[in-house]
Design a protein around this motif. Structure first.
Motif, PDB file in Angstrom:
ATOM      1  N   LYS A 276      -3.796  -0.022   4.739  1.00 48.80           N
ATOM      2  CA  LYS A 276      -3.876   1.420   4.491  1.00 48.80           C
ATOM      3  C   LYS A 276      -4.329   2.159   5.741  1.00 48.80           C
ATOM      4  O   LYS A 276      -3.804   3.227   6.079  1.00 48.80           O
ATOM      5  CB  LYS A 276      -4.836   1.696   3.334  1.00 48.80           C
ATOM      6  CG  LYS A 276      -4.936   3.174   2.955  1.00 48.80           C
ATOM      7  CD  LYS A 276      -5.878   3.378   1.794  1.00 48.80           C
ATOM      8  CE  LYS A 276      -5.923   4.852   1.380  1.00 48.80           C
ATOM      9  NZ  LYS A 276      -6.347   5.743   2.466  1.00 48.80           N
ATOM     10  N   ASP A 277      -5.302   1.599   6.458  1.00 48.22           N
ATOM     11  CA  ASP A 277      -5.802   2.259   7.659  1.00 48.22           C
ATOM     12  C   ASP A 277      -4.740   2.270   8.758  1.00 48.22           C
ATOM     13  O   ASP A 277      -4.664   3.221   9.545  1.00 48.22           O
ATOM     14  CB  ASP A 277      -7.071   1.561   8.145  1.00 48.22           C
ATOM     15  CG  ASP A 277      -8.027   2.519   8.818  1.00 48.22           C
ATOM     16  OD1 ASP A 277      -8.126   3.678   8.366  1.00 48.22           O
ATOM     17  OD2 ASP A 277      -8.666   2.120   9.815  1.00 48.22           O
TER      18      ASP A 277
ATOM     19  N   VAL B 256       0.858  -1.181   0.000  1.00 51.19           N
ATOM     20  CA  VAL B 256       0.000   0.000   0.000  1.00 51.19           C
ATOM     21  C   VAL B 256       0.898   1.236   0.000  1.00 51.19           C
ATOM     22  O   VAL B 256       2.101   1.156   0.276  1.00 51.19           O
ATOM     23  CB  VAL B 256      -0.948   0.045   1.223  1.00 51.19           C
ATOM     24  CG1 VAL B 256      -1.947  -1.107   1.180  1.00 51.19           C
ATOM     25  CG2 VAL B 256      -0.154   0.031   2.532  1.00 51.19           C
ATOM     26  N   GLN B 257       0.300   2.373  -0.299  1.00 51.98           N
ATOM     27  CA  GLN B 257       1.048   3.627  -0.297  1.00 51.98           C
ATOM     28  C   GLN B 257       1.480   3.994   1.124  1.00 51.98           C
ATOM     29  O   GLN B 257       0.707   3.860   2.071  1.00 51.98           O
ATOM     30  CB  GLN B 257       0.185   4.758  -0.863  1.00 51.98           C
ATOM     31  CG  GLN B 257      -0.201   4.595  -2.324  1.00 51.98           C
ATOM     32  CD  GLN B 257       0.871   5.071  -3.276  1.00 51.98           C
ATOM     33  OE1 GLN B 257       1.938   5.532  -2.855  1.00 51.98           O
ATOM     34  NE2 GLN B 257       0.605   4.973  -4.563  1.00 51.98           N
ATOM     35  N   LYS B 258       2.720   4.462   1.261  1.00 55.02           N
ATOM     36  CA  LYS B 258       3.204   4.961   2.552  1.00 55.02           C
ATOM     37  C   LYS B 258       2.946   6.463   2.625  1.00 55.02           C
ATOM     38  O   LYS B 258       3.342   7.199   1.718  1.00 55.02           O
ATOM     39  CB  LYS B 258       4.698   4.689   2.721  1.00 55.02           C
ATOM     40  CG  LYS B 258       5.260   5.180   4.056  1.00 55.02           C
ATOM     41  CD  LYS B 258       6.761   5.062   4.121  1.00 55.02           C
ATOM     42  CE  LYS B 258       7.469   6.139   3.347  1.00 55.02           C
ATOM     43  NZ  LYS B 258       7.303   7.497   3.941  1.00 55.02           N
TER      44      LYS B 258
ATOM     45  N   ASP C 187      -2.593   5.153   7.941  1.00 53.35           N
ATOM     46  CA  ASP C 187      -3.285   6.418   8.216  1.00 53.35           C
ATOM     47  C   ASP C 187      -3.265   6.735   9.706  1.00 53.35           C
ATOM     48  O   ASP C 187      -3.041   7.891  10.109  1.00 53.35           O
ATOM     49  CB  ASP C 187      -4.738   6.338   7.724  1.00 53.35           C
ATOM     50  CG  ASP C 187      -4.835   6.346   6.204  1.00 53.35           C
ATOM     51  OD1 ASP C 187      -3.842   6.720   5.554  1.00 53.35           O
ATOM     52  OD2 ASP C 187      -5.894   5.970   5.666  1.00 53.35           O
TER      53      ASP C 187
ATOM     54  N   LEU D 244      -5.952  -5.134   2.153  1.00 51.10           N
ATOM     55  CA  LEU D 244      -5.285  -3.899   1.748  1.00 51.10           C
ATOM     56  C   LEU D 244      -5.891  -2.681   2.436  1.00 51.10           C
ATOM     57  O   LEU D 244      -5.188  -1.720   2.763  1.00 51.10           O
ATOM     58  CB  LEU D 244      -5.351  -3.741   0.225  1.00 51.10           C
ATOM     59  CG  LEU D 244      -4.567  -4.775  -0.585  1.00 51.10           C
ATOM     60  CD1 LEU D 244      -4.749  -4.536  -2.072  1.00 51.10           C
ATOM     61  CD2 LEU D 244      -3.087  -4.755  -0.219  1.00 51.10           C
ATOM     62  N   HIS D 245      -7.206  -2.724   2.661  1.00 47.81           N
ATOM     63  CA  HIS D 245      -7.858  -1.624   3.376  1.00 47.81           C
ATOM     64  C   HIS D 245      -7.311  -1.519   4.804  1.00 47.81           C
ATOM     65  O   HIS D 245      -7.088  -0.414   5.310  1.00 47.81           O
ATOM     66  CB  HIS D 245      -9.366  -1.848   3.411  1.00 47.81           C
ATOM     67  CG  HIS D 245     -10.105  -0.826   4.211  1.00 47.81           C
ATOM     68  ND1 HIS D 245     -10.387   0.442   3.731  1.00 47.81           N
ATOM     69  CD2 HIS D 245     -10.605  -0.858   5.475  1.00 47.81           C
ATOM     70  CE1 HIS D 245     -11.031   1.128   4.663  1.00 47.81           C
ATOM     71  NE2 HIS D 245     -11.171   0.358   5.719  1.00 47.81           N
TER      72      HIS D 245
END
Length: 345
Positions: free
Chosen positions: A301-302, A110-112, A305, A297-298
């Motif tokens: 990502k969380d 995932v994006q950092k 965040d 993946l969610h």
């Protein structure tokens, strides 16, 4: 290019070796080349490799990575070159995360966030995944409930406490030493009560029942359980399974990390009378089964965040240079560290 690998010995000992490895010249349609900036170290579960028929002569070490995308496959849609990413390499990965460049599927990353350091991203991603799996996926936590986090000062316990508090859950946590107690008390108001299991004068069951008005806790997350009265010295601070059944509330949920947990018919009867349930925490199911890839993946990502916004405030060792990775991994495998260790490449 060298990476760190481990080779199980004949008598249960483990040897960590640095050996040459090659980066595939051709990457798959959905694969990406990642230049690794940091890699976290976690113990290698050889029994799990055996259960999944993934035995190898040399098992790659270091699966939680953070780095920069160098190259993408022709069908990759999630990333572009120069993107900063973080993720967990699958169990069947051939490369060590301590290689300078690794090839993996885009679905493992995932994006950092820009504000999150490489070191923190790699060190938190797996413990964050475990906390989400325990509290959201398995226990279905809800605001107003009470959760007991055993060994709350451990890397996983800290994030479980912070995630539960964020969602309005009352948190009770156990401390294994005076140092753990001091650390957990500094987390207030995230922790409503610290239970001193190192102190023989304080009883776990009595403390939990007192704190909940005799109703018991809604969620238990353990870090090991004593199955018998006589257990090795290493498990002296682990609660007995009967204690956890006693302090579990009606409709409560026990999430265990003890893969060899055995419940006798009287134990099951207690769960039946309380309409309570038991779940086994194995966060590797996300990468061994692709049935819920989008949810996985969610979650990753969380986790990032919440690390970016300060909801997650992990306790980490200072970054370790690559030349100390072998010694650090030996300590991690023997469980001689209390904080998560990440290597800076």
């Amino acid at each position: 290019m060298k990476g760190l690998y481990c080779k199980p010995g004949d008598q249960g000992d483990v040897k960590f070796v640095s050996q040459e490895t090659n980066v595939p010249t051709n990457i798959g349609d959905h694969q990406v080349n990642v230049q690794v900036k940091s890699c976290a170290l976690s113990p290698v579960d050889f029994k799990l490799y055996g259960d999944l028929k993934l035995e190898k002569e040399h098992v790659p070490v270091g699966r939680e990575i953070a780095g920069v995308v160098l190259q993408v496959g022709p069908k990759v849609t999630f990333f572009q070159p120069d993107d900063e990413v973080v993720g967990i390499l699958p169990l069947e990965a051939e490369q060590s995360g301590l290689c300078s460049v690794v090839v993996t599927d885009e679905y493992n990353l995932v994006q950092k966030p820009e504000k999150v350091s490489w070191f923190e991203a790699a060190a938190v991603i797996k413990d964050g995944l475990r906390a989400y799996t325990a509290l959201h996926t398995l226990a279905r936590m809800a605001a107003g409930q009470t959760v007991l986090v055993l060994d709350g000062a451990g890397p996983f316990g800290v994030l479980a406490i912070q995630l539960a508090h964020y969602h309005g859950v009352k948190v009770l946590a156990t401390a294994l030493s005076p140092e753990d107690q001091k650390f957990l008390e500094e987390l207030r108001p995230s922790v409503a009560r610290v239970i001193r299991v190192w102190d023989s004068k304080e009883d776990l069951v009595d403390s939990c029942l007192e704190e909940t008005g005799g109703l018991g806790v809604d969620i238990i997350i353990d870090s090991g359980v004593r199955l018998y009265d006589e257990e090795p010295e290493a498990q002296r601070h682990c609660p007995h399974k009967h204690d956890l059944l006693t302090l579990l509330s009606v409709g409560g949920h026990w999430v265990t990390t003890e893969q060899h947990l055995q419940l006798d018919p009287p134990d099951s009867h207690i769960l039946f009378l309380k309409a309570a349930s038991l779940s086994f925490l194995n966060d590797e199911v996300w990468t061994t089964s692709r049935a819920k890839q989008g949810r996985y993946l969610h979650i990753l990502k969380d986790v990032m965040d919440k690390l970016c916004t300060g909801t997650f405030r992990p306790q980490l060792e200072d970054p370790v240079p690559l030349y100390e990775a072998t010694v650090s991994m030996e300590m991690v495998q023997r469980k001689q560290t209390r904080k998560r260790i990440a290597v800076k490449l």
